[in-house]
Write a protein that holds these residues in place. Structure first.
Motif, short mmCIF file in Angstrom:
data_model
loop_
_atom_site.label_atom_id
_atom_site.label_comp_id
_atom_site.label_asym_id
_atom_site.label_seq_id
_atom_site.Cartn_x
_atom_site.Cartn_y
_atom_site.Cartn_z
N ASP A 104 66.96 34.71 -43.27
CA ASP A 104 65.47 34.31 -42.55
C ASP A 104 64.55 33.61 -43.57
O ASP A 104 64.20 32.25 -43.19
N PHE A 105 64.53 34.07 -44.71
CA PHE A 105 63.92 33.40 -45.84
C PHE A 105 64.57 31.92 -45.91
O PHE A 105 63.69 30.86 -46.40
N LEU A 106 65.87 31.94 -46.32
CA LEU A 106 66.51 30.57 -46.45
C LEU A 106 66.13 29.53 -45.23
O LEU A 106 66.15 28.36 -45.65
N VAL A 107 66.11 29.90 -44.01
CA VAL A 107 65.70 29.12 -42.90
C VAL A 107 64.39 28.60 -43.21
O VAL A 107 64.16 27.39 -43.04
N ARG A 108 63.33 29.27 -43.67
CA ARG A 108 62.17 28.96 -43.95
C ARG A 108 61.79 28.22 -44.96
O ARG A 108 61.03 27.15 -45.24
N LEU A 109 62.76 28.63 -46.19
CA LEU A 109 62.69 27.52 -47.23
C LEU A 109 63.03 26.34 -46.91
O LEU A 109 62.57 25.40 -47.90
N ALA A 110 63.75 25.97 -46.02
CA ALA A 110 64.17 24.58 -45.90
C ALA A 110 63.09 24.07 -45.31
O ALA A 110 62.70 22.58 -45.88
N VAL A 111 62.02 24.41 -44.65
CA VAL A 111 60.90 23.79 -44.33
C VAL A 111 59.97 23.87 -45.32
O VAL A 111 58.99 22.94 -45.84
N HIS A 112 60.00 24.97 -46.36
CA HIS A 112 58.89 25.07 -47.46
C HIS A 112 59.22 24.02 -48.55
O HIS A 112 58.33 23.68 -49.20
N GLU A 113 60.61 23.78 -48.71
CA GLU A 113 60.74 22.67 -49.53
C GLU A 113 60.23 21.41 -49.36
O GLU A 113 60.02 20.52 -50.08
N LYS A 114 59.98 21.20 -48.08
CA LYS A 114 59.32 19.73 -47.61
C LYS A 114 57.84 19.78 -48.14
O LYS A 114 57.16 18.80 -48.59
N ARG A 115 57.33 21.17 -48.10
CA ARG A 115 55.79 21.15 -48.87
C ARG A 115 55.81 21.30 -50.03
O ARG A 115 54.83 20.36 -50.40
N LEU A 116 57.07 21.51 -50.91
CA LEU A 116 57.08 21.49 -52.38
C LEU A 116 57.21 19.82 -52.44
O LEU A 116 56.57 19.32 -53.49
N ASP A 117 58.07 19.35 -51.78
CA ASP A 117 58.25 17.61 -51.89
C ASP A 117 56.88 17.01 -51.69
O ASP A 117 56.36 16.28 -52.44
N ALA A 118 56.01 17.46 -50.73
CA ALA A 118 54.82 16.94 -50.60
C ALA A 118 53.86 17.13 -51.80
O ALA A 118 52.94 16.30 -52.08
N LEU A 119 54.13 18.25 -52.45
CA LEU A 119 53.22 18.50 -53.73
C LEU A 119 53.54 18.02 -54.80
O LEU A 119 53.02 18.05 -55.94
N GLY A 120 54.84 17.30 -54.78
CA GLY A 120 55.45 16.70 -56.24
C GLY A 120 56.35 17.80 -56.97
O GLY A 120 56.24 17.54 -58.15
N VAL A 121 56.85 18.96 -56.40
CA VAL A 121 57.10 19.89 -57.24
C VAL A 121 58.69 19.50 -57.32
O VAL A 121 59.42 19.52 -56.14
N GLU A 122 59.19 19.51 -58.66
CA GLU A 122 60.61 19.34 -58.88
C GLU A 122 61.50 20.25 -58.73
O GLU A 122 61.97 20.95 -59.87
N TYR A 123 61.75 20.97 -57.75
CA TYR A 123 62.32 22.46 -57.64
C TYR A 123 63.85 22.08 -57.71
O TYR A 123 64.23 20.97 -57.80
N ARG A 124 64.69 23.12 -58.09
CA ARG A 124 66.21 23.07 -58.22
C ARG A 124 66.60 23.14 -56.62
O ARG A 124 66.21 23.86 -55.75
#
Length: 532
Positions: A475-495
């Motif tokens: 379930d975390f991975l499903v939510r992470l797919a959306v959360h990465e869009k938040r990180l994108d919006a914040l400019g976080v260059e995650y792996r």
């Protein structure tokens, strides 16, 4: 619901609440900080001003919730956040922001949107009180604005402690008025290793930087507004070569030293003269003035005794005090500083090596050498912050393969971080475990971009592990797919899940990957002589 960390309970309805240009926001005066933050956070991307007034969004003061707990309910007509404490209201506001489109995390408007959240009822509280992240600014300096950005990232994930590792062999990062050479000399080194130290490669580039006292006041205030406590670390008596380079009389050799340009544990440690003890007591006086939080870390880890064993003054000090060896000398020295902090109403934190000589009541132990040390400290009556290197060090590589930048240590995967439990198996003294912190040691993290890569998304997984009682990795991975869009919006260059982008790799800086079996063997060696 796609929020991270996952709430304790949530029920989602069929409708939604839609914000308009006139949607008001009102808050009980006791919770006005959360309202102020919410207006400030949402206005740039959404254009919503949330004027003062009844109806719309309301932040209410209620009795009976824990200080960091909150309830959030949204209908088609209103949104209500209920909390007993300011922190709880703030976390409710953070959840509200995550319920909006990820574009709400941008710093400016990108398109006309309808801003809405689903009908929902949330009841939420953290599993642990200490939910921290250590950032090592001594090995590689993190400029102030980048550090402020990280405070926002911690707060967005409901993490509440920033452990700031300010001093080490390779750099001193805190202005001390009484001893200006600590930063004039100690804040920069002539070069840094390029990759793991075994390769004996260097970049030939000076590196440095430090925070002025006004910088620190700003950082501490900024963090407090986001319910993040800054815990400073002044490492003693080892990891002190930068200080000795600035003031050679602090060392044991009587000869000048440079700020260290190698990684690893160095043999240059403080001497035990009265003047040296007075020097660092003065340093802690200024640290206390700058950092109003309860906790101050004084290190105590990785202290070679070679120089003390060869030092005539150190031997005389041991005879004078009736100490058997240099290990007891370290215990005596560290007790001076922990007693000093306790007498001033602060709670000293020290790494778990301090257990080997015994600790006075009131010292909080940072358990980095695994569950054995965490359990020993708890059973001895100490509060414990758990930070085992094999499970929570985010400078360790994220996957097998040469594509990982400067790969060191064993693999610390997203899944393993998510599964981390800070309570040692079978420990009866669970209440002594305050929580845990992840660690971003920066020997091999030389830029904010690489810091992003090593921190995220693993830090998001760690945040959920510390907040949420119930966990479901799929379930975390499903939510992470959306959360990465938040990180994108914040400019976080995650792996990315599939591995690093080409520009996130570091073929110029070879690492030193190790297996988990090698790490476990090292851990067994470290703890073999410990006695419960």
């Amino acid at each position: 619901m796609t929020t991270i960390p996952a709430p304790a309970s949530a029920t989602i309805g069929d409708g939604c609440f839609t914000f308009t240009d006139t949607t008001p926001l009102t808050a009980d005066p006791a919770l006005d900080r959360a309202a102020g933050w919410l207006r400030q956070a949402l206005a740039p991307a959404t254009g919503l001003q949330l004027p003062e007034g009844p109806g719309g969004v309301e932040i209410r003061l209620v009795e009976g919730l824990d200080p960091e707990a909150y309830r959030l309910s949204a209908t088609t007509r209103s949104v209500v956040i209920e909390a007993t404490g300011q922190a709880g209201a703030f976390y409710g506001a953070q959840t509200l922001r995550q319920l909006l489109d990820p574009a709400a995390f941008r710093a400016g408007r990108t398109a006309d949107r309808t801003w809405s959240i689903p009908e929902i009822t949330v009841s939420d509280a953290p599993a642990y009180g200490w939910r921290g992240c250590l950032i090592d600014v001594a090995r590689h300096f993190l400029p102030k604005n980048d550090l402020l950005r990280y405070i926002d990232l911690l707060a967005a994930h409901k993490l509440n402690v920033l452990h700031l590792h300010l001093t080490d062999d390779q750099g001193w990062r805190l202005e001390i008025r009484k001893y200006p050479k600590l930063t004039k000399v100690g804040s920069w080194r002539r070069e840094s290793p390029l990759g793991a130290r075994r390769h004996r490669m260097y970049d030939g580039r000076p590196h440095g930087g430090y925070y002025t006292q006004d910088d620190i006041r700003e950082i501490v205030s900024y963090a407090a507004d986001r319910f993040v406590t800054v815990v400073p670390e002044i490492d003693l008596p080892g990891h002190t070569q930068a200080a000795i380079a600035a003031y050679p009389e602090l060392g044991n050799l009587g000869t000048p030293l440079d700020v260290r340009t190698d990684w690893g544990v160095g043999e240059n440690v403080l001497n035990v003269a009265d003047e040296t003890i007075a020097f660092f007591t003065d340093v802690l006086d200024e640290v206390i003035e700058l950092f109003p939080g309860e906790y101050i870390c004084v290190g105590g880890d990785e202290t070679p005794k070679t120089q003390w064993n060869a030092s005539v003054p150190a031997k005389e000090r041991m005879r004078e005090l009736g100490l058997r060896d240099a290990d007891e000398l370290q215990t005596w020295l560290m007790r001076h500083f922990t007693d000093y902090l306790l007498a001033r109403g602060r709670k000293p934190v020290g790494w778990d090596e301090l257990l080997e000589g015994g600790l006075p009541p009131g010292v909080t132990v940072g358990a980095w050498r695994g569950p054995t040390c965490a359990a020993m400290a708890a059973r001895a009556g100490h509060d414990v912050v758990v930070s085992p290197f094999a499970e929570t060090y985010l400078d360790f590589r994220q996957a097998e393969g040469e594509q990982e930048p400067v790969p060191i240590g064993s693999v610390t995967s997203l899944r393993s971080i998510y599964a981390f439990d800070p309570v040692p198996p079978g420990l009866a003294e669970r209440d002594r475990i305050l929580g845990a912190q992840a660690a971003l040691w920066t020997e091999h993290i030389d830029s904010p971009r690489l810091l992003d890569y090593m921190a995220f998304p693993r830090l998001a997984a760690f945040a959920e592990a510390m907040w949420s009682e119930e966990r479901d990795f799929d379930d975390f991975l499903v939510r992470l797919a959306v959360h990465e869009k938040r990180l994108d919006a914040l400019g976080v260059e995650y792996r990315p899940a599939g591995g690093p982008h080409p520009w996130q790799q570091r073929p110029d800086a070879p690492g030193h990957p190790r297996t988990r079996a090698e790490i476990d063997a090292q851990l067994a060696t470290w703890t073999s002589n410990l006695h419960p």
